[in-house]
Design a protein around this motif. Structure first.
Motif, PDB file in Angstrom:
ATOM      1  N   LEU A  24       0.830  -1.204   0.000  1.00 22.59           N
ATOM      2  CA  LEU A  24       0.000   0.000   0.000  1.00 22.59           C
ATOM      3  C   LEU A  24       0.868   1.258   0.000  1.00 22.59           C
ATOM      4  CD1 LEU A  24      -2.768  -1.035   2.555  1.00 22.59           C
ATOM      5  CD2 LEU A  24      -3.049  -0.702   0.109  1.00 22.59           C
ATOM      6  N   ALA A  25       1.949   1.227   0.766  1.00 20.33           N
ATOM      7  CA  ALA A  25       2.843   2.387   0.812  1.00 20.33           C
ATOM      8  C   ALA A  25       3.480   2.634  -0.550  1.00 20.33           C
ATOM      9  CB  ALA A  25       3.914   2.176   1.875  1.00 20.33           C
ATOM     10  N   ILE A  26       3.833   1.547  -1.227  1.00 17.30           N
ATOM     11  CA  ILE A  26       4.424   1.690  -2.561  1.00 17.30           C
ATOM     12  C   ILE A  26       3.401   2.266  -3.530  1.00 17.30           C
ATOM     13  CG2 ILE A  26       5.306   0.384  -4.534  1.00 17.30           C
ATOM     14  CD1 ILE A  26       6.634  -1.491  -2.533  1.00 17.30           C
ATOM     15  N   ALA A  27       2.170   1.751  -3.451  1.00 12.07           N
ATOM     16  CA  ALA A  27       1.112   2.293  -4.308  1.00 12.07           C
ATOM     17  C   ALA A  27       0.922   3.780  -4.042  1.00 12.07           C
ATOM     18  CB  ALA A  27      -0.197   1.540  -4.059  1.00 12.07           C
ATOM     19  N   SER A  29       3.174   5.927  -2.619  1.00  6.30           N
ATOM     20  CA  SER A  29       4.360   6.729  -2.957  1.00  6.30           C
ATOM     21  C   SER A  29       4.558   6.850  -4.452  1.00  6.30           C
ATOM     22  CB  SER A  29       5.599   6.115  -2.310  1.00  6.30           C
ATOM     23  OG  SER A  29       5.854   4.828  -2.836  1.00  6.30           O
ATOM     24  N   THR A  30       4.205   5.802  -5.210  1.00  6.78           N
ATOM     25  CA  THR A  30       4.409   5.852  -6.662  1.00  6.78           C
ATOM     26  C   THR A  30       3.611   6.983  -7.285  1.00  6.78           C
ATOM     27  OG1 THR A  30       4.753   3.459  -6.710  1.00  6.78           O
ATOM     28  CG2 THR A  30       4.260   4.542  -8.804  1.00  6.78           C
ATOM     29  N   LEU A  31       2.324   7.019  -6.982  1.00  2.94           N
ATOM     30  CA  LEU A  31       1.485   8.067  -7.548  1.00  2.94           C
ATOM     31  C   LEU A  31       1.775   9.413  -6.901  1.00  2.94           C
ATOM     32  CD1 LEU A  31      -0.708   8.805  -9.520  1.00  2.94           C
ATOM     33  CD2 LEU A  31      -2.413   8.135  -7.835  1.00  2.94           C
ATOM     34  N   LEU A  32       1.967   9.420  -5.579  1.00  2.00           N
ATOM     35  CA  LEU A  32       2.193  10.685  -4.882  1.00  2.00           C
ATOM     36  C   LEU A  32       3.481  11.347  -5.348  1.00  2.00           C
ATOM     37  CD1 LEU A  32       1.415  12.704  -2.665  1.00  2.00           C
ATOM     38  CD2 LEU A  32       2.648  11.274  -1.032  1.00  2.00           C
ATOM     39  N   SER A  33       4.546  10.549  -5.514  1.00  2.00           N
ATOM     40  CA  SER A  33       5.827  11.137  -5.907  1.00  2.00           C
ATOM     41  C   SER A  33       5.728  11.792  -7.281  1.00  2.00           C
ATOM     42  CB  SER A  33       6.927  10.068  -5.905  1.00  2.00           C
ATOM     43  OG  SER A  33       6.627   9.045  -6.823  1.00  2.00           O
ATOM     44  N   VAL A  34       5.018  11.156  -8.214  1.00  2.00           N
ATOM     45  CA  VAL A  34       4.909  11.745  -9.550  1.00  2.00           C
ATOM     46  C   VAL A  34       3.994  12.965  -9.520  1.00  2.00           C
ATOM     47  CG1 VAL A  34       4.296  11.309 -11.945  1.00  2.00           C
ATOM     48  CG2 VAL A  34       5.374   9.526 -10.613  1.00  2.00           C
ATOM     49  N   LEU A  35       2.942  12.930  -8.711  1.00  2.00           N
ATOM     50  CA  LEU A  35       2.089  14.109  -8.569  1.00  2.00           C
ATOM     51  C   LEU A  35       2.872  15.285  -7.990  1.00  2.00           C
ATOM     52  CD1 LEU A  35      -1.222  12.516  -7.190  1.00  2.00           C
ATOM     53  CD2 LEU A  35      -0.848  13.470  -9.450  1.00  2.00           C
ATOM     54  N   VAL A  36       3.653  15.007  -6.941  1.00  2.00           N
ATOM     55  CA  VAL A  36       4.476  16.062  -6.340  1.00  2.00           C
ATOM     56  C   VAL A  36       5.526  16.538  -7.331  1.00  2.00           C
ATOM     57  CG1 VAL A  36       6.103  16.593  -4.494  1.00  2.00           C
ATOM     58  CG2 VAL A  36       4.077  15.230  -3.995  1.00  2.00           C
ATOM     59  N   LEU A  37       6.115  15.590  -8.040  1.00  2.00           N
ATOM     60  CA  LEU A  37       7.145  15.939  -9.021  1.00  2.00           C
ATOM     61  C   LEU A  37       6.564  16.825 -10.111  1.00  2.00           C
ATOM     62  CD1 LEU A  37      10.144  15.238  -9.562  1.00  2.00           C
ATOM     63  CD2 LEU A  37       9.332  13.479 -11.108  1.00  2.00           C
ATOM     64  N   ALA A 290       0.245   3.259   5.679  1.00  2.00           N
ATOM     65  CA  ALA A 290       0.657   3.355   4.282  1.00  2.00           C
ATOM     66  C   ALA A 290       0.881   4.810   3.863  1.00  2.00           C
ATOM     67  CB  ALA A 290      -0.380   2.704   3.378  1.00  2.00           C
ATOM     68  N   SER A 291       0.056   5.728   4.380  1.00  2.00           N
ATOM     69  CA  SER A 291       0.211   7.141   4.042  1.00  2.00           C
ATOM     70  C   SER A 291       1.527   7.686   4.573  1.00  2.00           C
ATOM     71  CB  SER A 291      -0.959   7.958   4.601  1.00  2.00           C
ATOM     72  OG  SER A 291      -2.182   7.527   4.056  1.00  2.00           O
ATOM     73  N   ILE A 292       1.822   7.379   5.848  1.00  2.00           N
ATOM     74  CA  ILE A 292       3.055   7.893   6.450  1.00  2.00           C
ATOM     75  C   ILE A 292       4.276   7.318   5.741  1.00  2.00           C
ATOM     76  CG2 ILE A 292       4.453   7.918   8.554  1.00  2.00           C
ATOM     77  CD1 ILE A 292       1.794   7.920  10.125  1.00  2.00           C
ATOM     78  N   LEU A 293       4.272   5.998   5.538  1.00  2.00           N
ATOM     79  CA  LEU A 293       5.399   5.370   4.859  1.00  2.00           C
ATOM     80  C   LEU A 293       5.484   5.828   3.404  1.00  2.00           C
ATOM     81  CD1 LEU A 293       7.737   3.401   5.044  1.00  2.00           C
ATOM     82  CD2 LEU A 293       6.149   1.533   4.530  1.00  2.00           C
ATOM     83  N   GLY A 294       4.335   5.958   2.756  1.00  2.00           N
ATOM     84  CA  GLY A 294       4.318   6.429   1.373  1.00  2.00           C
ATOM     85  C   GLY A 294       4.841   7.849   1.237  1.00  2.00           C
ATOM     86  N   ILE A 295       4.544   8.702   2.221  1.00  2.00           N
ATOM     87  CA  ILE A 295       5.039  10.077   2.189  1.00  2.00           C
ATOM     88  C   ILE A 295       6.562  10.095   2.274  1.00  2.00           C
ATOM     89  CG2 ILE A 295       5.180  12.191   3.568  1.00  2.00           C
ATOM     90  CD1 ILE A 295       2.176  11.818   4.144  1.00  2.00           C
ATOM     91  N   PHE A 296       7.118   9.284   3.171  1.00  2.00           N
ATOM     92  CA  PHE A 296       8.579   9.228   3.287  1.00  2.00           C
ATOM     93  C   PHE A 296       9.220   8.701   2.006  1.00  2.00           C
ATOM     94  CE2 PHE A 296       7.767   9.439   7.909  1.00  2.00           C
ATOM     95  CZ  PHE A 296       8.691  10.420   8.248  1.00  2.00           C
ATOM     96  N   LEU A 297       8.614   7.659   1.415  1.00  2.00           N
ATOM     97  CA  LEU A 297       9.147   7.128   0.163  1.00  2.00           C
ATOM     98  C   LEU A 297       9.034   8.159  -0.962  1.00  2.00           C
ATOM     99  CD1 LEU A 297       7.735   3.479   0.236  1.00  2.00           C
ATOM    100  CD2 LEU A 297      10.096   4.183   0.587  1.00  2.00           C
ATOM    101  N   CYS A 336      -3.272  10.352   1.845  1.00  2.00           N
ATOM    102  CA  CYS A 336      -4.388   9.658   2.515  1.00  2.00           C
ATOM    103  C   CYS A 336      -5.452   9.229   1.508  1.00  2.00           C
ATOM    104  CB  CYS A 336      -5.000  10.570   3.580  1.00  2.00           C
ATOM    105  SG  CYS A 336      -3.930  10.858   4.996  1.00  2.00           S
ATOM    106  N   ALA A 337      -5.735  10.098   0.539  1.00  2.00           N
ATOM    107  CA  ALA A 337      -6.748   9.752  -0.460  1.00  2.00           C
ATOM    108  C   ALA A 337      -6.300   8.559  -1.305  1.00  2.00           C
ATOM    109  CB  ALA A 337      -7.022  10.966  -1.352  1.00  2.00           C
ATOM    110  N   ILE A 338      -5.033   8.566  -1.710  1.00  2.00           N
ATOM    111  CA  ILE A 338      -4.519   7.454  -2.526  1.00  2.00           C
ATOM    112  C   ILE A 338      -4.550   6.153  -1.733  1.00  2.00           C
ATOM    113  CG2 ILE A 338      -2.486   6.572  -3.731  1.00  2.00           C
ATOM    114  CD1 ILE A 338      -1.736   9.540  -4.232  1.00  2.00           C
TER     115      ILE A 338
END
Length: 787
Positions: A24-27, A29-37, A290-297, A336-338
């Motif tokens: 879940l964290a990978i899912a 972080s993958t989308l979040l990182s590209v959105l942030v990028l 998953a949100s916290i770990l995904g944010i760090f990733l 959190c939404a992702i």
């Protein structure tokens, strides 16, 4: 009691359950990182554009003298033209033989706004310019840094990050007069953007010895930036789908193991509502974790990838960018939404499962197969949607081909089963036939991790094909655009001396003047070029053309797509009251340019239209006779920046290209890594789910190594099938990107270039990442210990 039971499950099977959290964290972080990028890069590109759009509209130069007098400047200022800024630009030779360019302007206002960056008492150089000049920098006392000129004169300087002025030594104009009194008054005056009326007034009051001209400026390569964001968005969507597959698979494995336990809780009298409430609490825990770990990733990925954009900005816009970005609170809501979407999708089946009276059976091994009727029905519906879906813009096209990609995923297990069973029919070896048939039966159970790997590989190959096509087409485009031996840019008053020198130089075979003006076609502005030599026609890379001796014109692909124009049609170009009709003889590629352009071969076009802007000469030398750049600079008293070889521009352009699309390559590699991680997490659990079959093989005399090879070969057969099936789908997607999505979004396309490299590199990279992901869990699997 239910919560304690869930906690005990996490403690008893940490790899299985926390693997779900990691998925879940990978899912996330993958989308979040590209959105942030995307968000961060858009801000930086907008900043770059603001620097480019804002600066100078015109230059005021002296017609005969090399310098303007202070009296000329004072006269214009006294008439109310406060948008004028004086500039003193000159070059000096250093002791090491290099020429350094000084750029002096009034820096008082900037020094007040940015006192830490701009100092009117210093000569300021960027580190990159120092490196280009091969100047040493004092480590112990940077304040003692000095420029040693050829006449042994020492000029103190300091390193400054203010690189928006280009490769120059920046200083205040009063300091320049104090350090170099021999340079005199001004080189030219910069004029801020003016209204058309103000421009006409300024032209009317200019003294006869001064003229107004539009300077060379950096073209905005908006197409590169837009292509980057478009592909990042597409890869982000694919990455999220891949991660969702992995998360769903991990959830299915983790909660399948608890199916029997859930049935026991219901037999003990625990209400279904209580179990659902406990699952919802667990879901909340999963979302937060998953949100916290995904944010760090995501932060790690963005901090790693964003500085690569800084290199692009430096090359593309001559802007220094640190690659820093500010983390915004909205990013946490995105995470959190992702995560919520991923968790709720995984919980839907679990809620349906715990209501069933057959809940105990879910923990047992069951033969699974695809319903051919259901597969054909779903595939037909998806392909029908693909056919009838509108293709009005790039978003609709992406959705359209999303249907096609989804249909291929639905067909993937059926095709794999068909191939494996067909191969088993022709194989005579009993053991190999058993491996093939057994692998065919396991396709359904392994469908999700296989689909994730298939998606990642397809996306990686499609992205590689697109980048490879762009690079191949871009190189061909540059080779033709930069076909001159040397390029000389001229300023106002330099045209005639340069033309006279080129005409008399015995080494020069031919030289062409580059000039353009602006006109209209159906209320759209077009850049109109006058073609005066066949050499200028040789510089075009045609998409389509006809051979005819009649006069005509050539339009770029952007104009052809916008106006739906074809070869042999008539186009009308107008300027003020002048209209020019010409037959279209060809359509040429013009990569990265967002506007429209026309090249006409009418002999007297320069007298037909007005407002021509002359930018420089393309020079062709006779065979074996070449004049060095330094000789041209010395003979014509030009700046170093006015004379350059085409290979220098080509090298810079290719660096810009490679750095712009390195993010796409990096994201595609990350997608493969994520898919292989999903296979790593799935391999052990999926093999344990069929432990009875494995135990039978162990009892029949299979050693631990033989059992390991049996499972590994089956996985590799399935993966090889997925790799081969991904190739044609990747070609279709890449062709859609370069020939449909790019024209729909940016107005230009490119031919799809197919070669073996993208297929081989992406497939071998996938296998390289895959082998340890499969071998480690399979080798450690001890069937006797768990039966």
């Amino acid at each position: 009691m239910v919560l304690k039971t869930q906690a005990a499950e996490y403690k008893k099977k940490p790899l299985l359950n926390f693997g779900f959290v990691l998925s879940l964290a990978i899912a996330t972080s993958t989308l979040l990182s590209v959105l942030v990028l995307n968000h961060a890069t858009r801000e930086q590109y907008q900043q770059a554009h603001s620097f480019l759009k804002n600066p100078v509209a015109f230059h005021i130069v002296a017609n005969q003298e090399k310098k303007l007098s202070k009296a000329d400047f004072a006269q214009l200022r006294s008439q109310g033209f406060t948008q004028i800024t004086p500039v003193l630009r000159f070059s000096k030779k250093l002791a090491n033989g290099k020429n350094i360019t000084f750029f002096a302007v009034d820096l008082l206002a900037l020094s007040l706004l940015k006192p830490q960056t701009i100092n009117i008492q210093d000569v300021m150089l960027t580190q990159s310019y120092l490196d280009a000049l091969n100047l040493p920098v004092g480590q112990d006392s940077p304040s003692d840094n000095q420029l040693i000129l050829a006449n042994t004169r020492a000029i103190p300087f300091r390193i400054s990050p203010a690189g928006q002025w280009g490769n120059v030594a920046l200083l205040d104009i009063t300091l320049a007069w104090r350090l170099f009194p021999e340079e005199g008054d001004f080189s030219y005056l910069m004029v801020a953007p003016l209204s058309e009326k103000s421009k006409q007034i300024l032209q009317s009051v200019l003294p006869v010895n001064l003229s107004l001209y539009q300077p060379w400026s950096v073209e905005e390569r908006q197409g590169f930036a837009d292509a980057l964001h478009l592909n990042l968005n597409a890869l982000a969507s694919l990455g999220f789908m891949i991660s969702l597959f992995i998360a769903y698979q991990a959830a299915n494995q983790a909660w399948r193991k608890r199916a029997q336990l859930t049935a026991q809780l219901r037999l003990l009298g625990v209400q279904l509502l209580t179990i659902k409430a406990a699952l919802l609490l667990e879901a909340l825990f999963l979302i937060l974790s998953a949100s916290i770990l995904g944010i760090f990733l995501a932060k790690g990925m963005v901090y790693f990838l964003l500085p690569l954009l800084g290199l692009t900005l430096e090359q593309l816009y001559s802007l220094n960018s640190s690659g820093h970005f500010n983390w915004q609170w909205s990013y946490n809501l995105w995470a959190c939404a992702i995560s919520s979407v991923a968790v709720l999708l995984a919980l839907i089946r679990q809620f349906k499962l715990i209501r069933s009276k057959y809940i105990v059976r879910t923990a047992r091994l069951q033969d699974q197969s695809f319903s051919l009727r259901q597969t054909v029905l779903i595939t037909s519906v998806l392909l029908l949607c693909f056919v009838i879906w509108p293709a009005d813009n790039w978003l609709m096209l992406m959705i359209k081909y999303g249907f096609f990609l989804t249909a291929s995923i639905v067909l993937l297990p059926a095709i794999l089963q068909l191939v494996l069973f067909s191969c088993a029919y022709f194989v005579k070896s009993f053991r190999l036939r058993y491996i093939l048939k057994d692998a065919g039966k396991q396709v359904v159970r392994r469908h999700l991790p296989l689909a994730a790997f298939y998606l990642a590989l397809t996306a990686s190959i499609a992205a590689a094909l697109m980048v490879n096509s762009f690079e191949s087409a871009f190189v061909r485009y540059l080779d033709q655009q930069l076909n001159a031996d040397i390029l000389i840019r001229h300023k106002a008053g330099q045209k005639q001396p340069i033309a006279g020198w080129l005409k008399s130089a015995p080494e020069v075979k031919e030289y062409n003047l580059f000039q353009h003006t602006w006109a209209k076609t159906d209320n759209d502005s077009v850049k109109l070029f006058s073609v005066q030599s066949p050499r200028q026609m040789d510089s075009l890379l045609f998409k389509s053309s006809v051979s005819t001796a009649d006069e005509g014109c050539y339009i770029n692909e952007q104009l052809a797509l916008k106006k739906q124009l074809r070869v042999n049609q008539i186009i009308t170009v107008s300027q003020d009251q002048q209209n020019y009709r010409c037959r279209i003889k060809g359509i040429y590629y013009e990569y990265g340019y967002p506007g429209y352009s026309i090249r006409a071969d009418k002999a007297d076009l320069t007298t037909y239209f007005s407002g021509w802007i002359e930018t420089g000469f393309g020079v062709f030398f006779k065979a074996g006779q070449v004049i060095a750049e330094k000789e041209i600079i010395t003979a014509l008293s030009l700046d170093e920046q006015q004379v350059y070889q085409p290979r220098q521009i080509k090298k810079m352009a290719l660096e810009i290209f490679s750095q712009t699309f390195v993010l796409i390559t990096a994201i595609a590699a990350v997608l493969l890594l994520i898919a292989c991680l999903g296979l790593f997490m799935s391999a052990s659990g999926l093999e344990l789910a069929r432990k009875r079959d494995l135990y039978i093989l162990r009892s029949l005399g299979y050693s631990q190594m033989a059992l390991f090879m049996h499972m590994l070969v089956q996985w590799l057969l399935l993966i090889s099938g997925a790799i081969i099936l991904s190739w044609p789908v990747a070609v279709i997607l890449a062709k859609a990107l370069v020939q449909q999505v790019l024209p729909a979004s940016f107005g230009w396309s490119m031919p799809l270039m197919l070669n073996i490299a993208p297929f081989a590199v992406s497939s071998l990279l996938g296998l390289f990442l895959l082998l340890p992901a499969l071998m480690i869990p399979l080798y450690k699997l001890n069937v006797r210990a768990i039966v």
